[in-house]
Design an enzyme around this catalytic site. Structure first.
Site, PDB file in Angstrom:
ATOM      1  N   ASP A 178       2.370   1.668  -3.370  1.00 25.76           N
ATOM      2  CA  ASP A 178       1.363   2.149  -4.307  1.00 25.76           C
ATOM      3  C   ASP A 178       1.128   3.651  -4.144  1.00 25.76           C
ATOM      4  O   ASP A 178       0.957   4.373  -5.127  1.00 25.76           O
ATOM      5  CB  ASP A 178       0.063   1.374  -4.100  1.00 25.76           C
ATOM      6  CG  ASP A 178      -0.807   1.487  -5.330  1.00 25.76           C
ATOM      7  OD1 ASP A 178      -0.254   1.305  -6.437  1.00 25.76           O
ATOM      8  OD2 ASP A 178      -2.002   1.806  -5.205  1.00 25.76           O
ATOM      9  N   LYS A 225      24.364 -21.524 -19.785  1.00 20.15           N
ATOM     10  CA  LYS A 225      24.027 -20.764 -20.983  1.00 20.15           C
ATOM     11  C   LYS A 225      22.508 -20.692 -21.062  1.00 20.15           C
ATOM     12  O   LYS A 225      21.838 -21.689 -21.338  1.00 20.15           O
ATOM     13  CB  LYS A 225      24.609 -21.446 -22.224  1.00 20.15           C
ATOM     14  CG  LYS A 225      24.412 -20.640 -23.484  1.00 20.15           C
ATOM     15  CD  LYS A 225      25.262 -21.204 -24.610  1.00 20.15           C
ATOM     16  CE  LYS A 225      25.221 -20.314 -25.831  1.00 20.15           C
ATOM     17  NZ  LYS A 225      23.889 -20.213 -26.428  1.00 20.15           N
ATOM     18  N   ALA A 230       0.833  -1.204   0.000  1.00 12.82           N
ATOM     19  CA  ALA A 230       0.000   0.000   0.000  1.00 12.82           C
ATOM     20  C   ALA A 230       0.869   1.255   0.000  1.00 12.82           C
ATOM     21  O   ALA A 230       0.583   2.230  -0.710  1.00 12.82           O
ATOM     22  CB  ALA A 230      -0.926   0.001   1.209  1.00 12.82           C
ATOM     23  N   LYS A 280      34.487 -19.045 -19.363  1.00 12.83           N
ATOM     24  CA  LYS A 280      35.160 -17.792 -19.706  1.00 12.83           C
ATOM     25  C   LYS A 280      36.455 -17.690 -18.917  1.00 12.83           C
ATOM     26  O   LYS A 280      36.437 -17.885 -17.694  1.00 12.83           O
ATOM     27  CB  LYS A 280      34.280 -16.598 -19.317  1.00 12.83           C
ATOM     28  CG  LYS A 280      32.884 -16.657 -19.869  1.00 12.83           C
ATOM     29  CD  LYS A 280      32.008 -15.511 -19.394  1.00 12.83           C
ATOM     30  CE  LYS A 280      30.631 -15.632 -20.043  1.00 12.83           C
ATOM     31  NZ  LYS A 280      29.667 -14.644 -19.543  1.00 12.83           N
TER      32      LYS A 280
END
Ligand code: IVH
Length: 685
Positions: free
Chosen positions: A48, A129, A45, A303
């Site tokens: 919001d 991946k 709330a 990597k």
């Protein structure tokens, strides 16, 4: 905050500016807590209320709406098309590995390139991946300002409004240490359960379901109406960045930590591996988790962890040397071959294609598979009516692995490969030592002519929109366009041709086509060469030829030696190029084309202020610190051209130990020689 208590109606303009800034930051922080940390600090709330205040201020002062406002999450008004975005650093793709041996080879290649001993320790990061679509996100001063698809790697499409709807993508980077300029790269995907729910809803609504989560993500991301994208449950994993200001990190592991800190989701399945054994172990672990993961993955990416080593390793073609994708093994299924069809490709090669009873392979319905060539058919003894095993791996065309002989029909006969072209009836020929059989019809064969035209107008060549296969087939049948130059004379012949009156064409479409063609009357030499469709010559080689040979005339007259001196061109390719230009048909087409278009030279994308830019360098003798491959790559990065032989045109000869003939030639011709150390210090300047 000073103005937080003032009601919206009473804010003046300056106060509104300050409030919108505060609200964007605050809402971004709460988004981060909610979506990223799963630890909200305020109630829904309260959130919001902040959101509504932000919205109300924007309604009063529409021109003050910030680029990082959370109201962008719901999407924007539809755009007529996507703009193109040139990537500041290319978006590369990864080389694939399919076996453990491929991984050992990869690591051996890395060591050799870096001139490290065979047992040198090199750490690698292992990451799942993700099977989605890559996207690049530009952040300036912490604000998300632009996002694009990969496109062809050099140029993508601006899909910013669509990406803004994805909650995993922060509109404002988090933390105190936000770089000035950052391009984050990662994968947009849809979870398996969200995909199932979306498809169910589509089926219920009488719409076509998506084939797999990847297609669903791609389809959702490429909607022109981002308010529809906002309703699609897309997600994002970050796996890297390109820093355009100062380098923040030293390793890929650091990069992942930084990305997480900045507010991105990073896969929890990553692991730093000290050697090949642990890499393969982690691969096994990720594969064992695959079925239970909430999203689809299709392999493991390795990597080199150290970014300084990554930089030294550089790229080859479109892939970095420092990374590799180890794909999971292909998924297989059993089905029946209904018939075998022969396709005629751009270069006349005949490819047999098996038409199958549709079967589900790894979530995708497969109804056709390649049989490669006649040799393959005979080796596997594949026949019409056979029950076969088909497999599909990633984006690769499905293949027939083998025949289930036990299920073979009693009346089956071996497949007879045609001796004439199924499209034009010309004789089928087979060059000595080659497996491929080709149609000898050239441009008289509709299949070849149409495929060559298709290639000519394709995105990476002349990039002419609005000419699909059907149009080009019609052009051929109506005898109005058979070869590429015919496209450029179409407008002047249109009085007779009357295209707008023909099936599939209207006045508007015809004008658009002529406009598109006229825009391409000036074209870069690289696109021109690529567009010719020379066998074996892809975009990278076309660019090499364009950059180093500079004019179409010198491309046409280059000798085998000239061509072999260029990076990435071997004797085989050189022969293919020379044969292509020797064929009268091809020569005629080029001459004819040159009457209608202007070919412009292209410049190498190297720093023009580099000492070596545009120069020719020869390496000779044994280098102590650099491998030959690294030295060559360094030179090319600096815009130099590396040659294997010394001539008057050589600018520098870098001399290693035990140099022989080439050193003598350099001295004789008065070419500047450099020691390895001199080269290293000059190249690093
Ligand atoms: S690194 C050099 N890491 O795989 C390219 N890519 O062919 C840098 N992908 O286009 C990519 N998960 O879309 C990297 N953890 C990951 C990835 C990943 C998925 C995709 C990406 C890229 C393609 C590589």
């Amino acid at each position: 905050m000073a103005f937080a208590s003032i009601v919206v109606d009473q804010l003046n303009r300056d106060q509104a500016v300050a409030e919108l800034l505060r609200l964007a930051k605050e809402l971004a922080h709460h988004d981060h807590c909610y979506y990223h940390l799963a630890a909200p600090e305020i109630s829904d709330a309260m959130y919001d209320a902040l959101y509504q205040r932000n919205l109300a201020i924007e309604r009063r002062f529409p021109d003050l709406r910030r680029i990082d406002s959370p109201t962008h999450r719901i999407g924007a008004t539809p755009s007529p098309e996507f703009e193109k975005v040139k990537h500041r650093k290319p978006m590369l793709s990864l080389d694939n590995a399919f076996s453990m041996d491929d991984i050992y080879d990869f690591m051996a290649r890395v060591r050799r390139f870096l001139k490290l001993p065979e047992d040198a320790k090199i750490q690698c990061m292992a990451e799942p991946k993700i099977d989605g679509l890559s996207a690049t996100l530009h952040y300036q001063k912490g604000q998300f300002i632009l996002g694009a698809t990969r496109g062809d790697g050099q140029e993508g499409e601006n899909i910013t409004p669509n990406l803004r709807t994805i909650h995993d993508i922060p509109l404002v980077l988090q933390g105190d240490d936000v770089p000035e300029n950052l391009e984050v790269r990662g994968e947009v995907y849809m979870s398996k359960s969200d995909f199932d729910a979306l498809n169910q809803a589509r089926v219920d609504a009488g719409e076509q379901p998506f084939a797999n989560p990847r297609n669903a993500a791609a389809g959702s991301l490429r909607l022109l109406d981002s308010s529809v994208t906002a309703k699609r449950p897309l997600r994002f994993f970050a796996y890297g960045y390109e820093s355009l200001s100062n380098q923040m990190d030293q390793t890929q592991a650091d990069i992942l930590v930084s990305l997480n800190r900045l507010g991105f989701r990073v896969s929890p399945l990553v692991a730093l591996c000290p050697n090949e054994d642990t890499m393969l172990e982690h691969y096994g672990f990720i594969e064992s988790q695959r079925a239970d993961l909430p999203y689809e993955i299709d392999g493991v990416v390795f990597k080199v962890n150290d970014l300084a080593l990554q930089a030294r390793l550089g790229t080859v073609g479109r892939s970095p040397r420092h990374s590799i994708a180890y794909k999971f093994s292909a998924e297989q299924a059993e089905t029946i071959i209904d018939f075998i069809d022969i396709q005629v490709g751009r270069t006349g090669v005949l490819t047999p294609v098996a038409h199958l009873r549709p079967v589900l392979v790894g979530g995708v319905t497969v109804s056709r598979a390649t049989l490669h060539n006649d040799d393959e058919i005979r080796r596997k003894d594949v026949r019409v009516g056979d029950t076969v095993i088909v497999q599909r791996a990633g984006d690769v065309i499905p293949q027939v692995v083998g025949v289930v002989k036990a299920k073979r029909l009693a009346d089956s006969v071996p497949f007879a490969f045609p001796t004439t072209c199924p499209v034009c009836n010309s004789a089928v020929v087979q060059s000595l030592g080659q497996v491929a059989r080709r149609c000898s019809g050239g441009f008289n064969c509709m299949a070849q002519a149409v495929e060559r035209l298709r290639h000519f107008v394709s995105r990476d060549a002349f990039d002419i929109d609005g000419l699909g296969e059907r149009h080009l087939q019609n052009f051929f049948e109506w005898e109005i366009v058979r070869t590429p130059p015919d496209l450029f004379t179409l407008e002047s012949r249109n009085l007779n041709v009357n295209l707008e009156a023909r099936e599939g064409w209207g006045a508007k479409a015809v004008t658009n086509l002529f406009d598109a063609l006229n825009k391409r009357r000036k074209i870069g030499l690289d696109r021109f060469i690529y567009g010719l469709g020379i066998p074996q010559i892809g975009q990278v080689t076309a660019r090499t030829l364009a950059v180093y040979l500079k004019t179409i005339e010198s491309v046409l007259t280059a000798s085998v030696e000239d061509l072999c001196a260029l990076d990435g061109i071997g004797e085989n390719m050189a022969d293919e190029i020379i044969q292509f230009f020797a064929a009268p048909d091809n020569r005629g087409i080029i001459d004819e084309l040159m009457k209608h278009i202007t070919v412009e030279s292209v410049v190498a994308m190297a720093p023009s202020d580099s000492l070596f830019s545009g120069k020719t360098v020869v390496f000779t003798g044994t280098l102590e610190k650099l491998s030959r491959a690294e030295a060559k790559a360094q030179a090319e990065r600096l815009g130099a051209h590396v040659s294997g032989s010394v001539s008057k045109k050589t600018d520098f000869v870098v001399v290693g130990a035990d140099a022989g003939k080439k050193l003598a030639q350099a001295t004789e011709l008065g070419v500047t020689t450099l020691t390895e150390d001199e080269w290293i210090s000059m190249a690093s300047q």
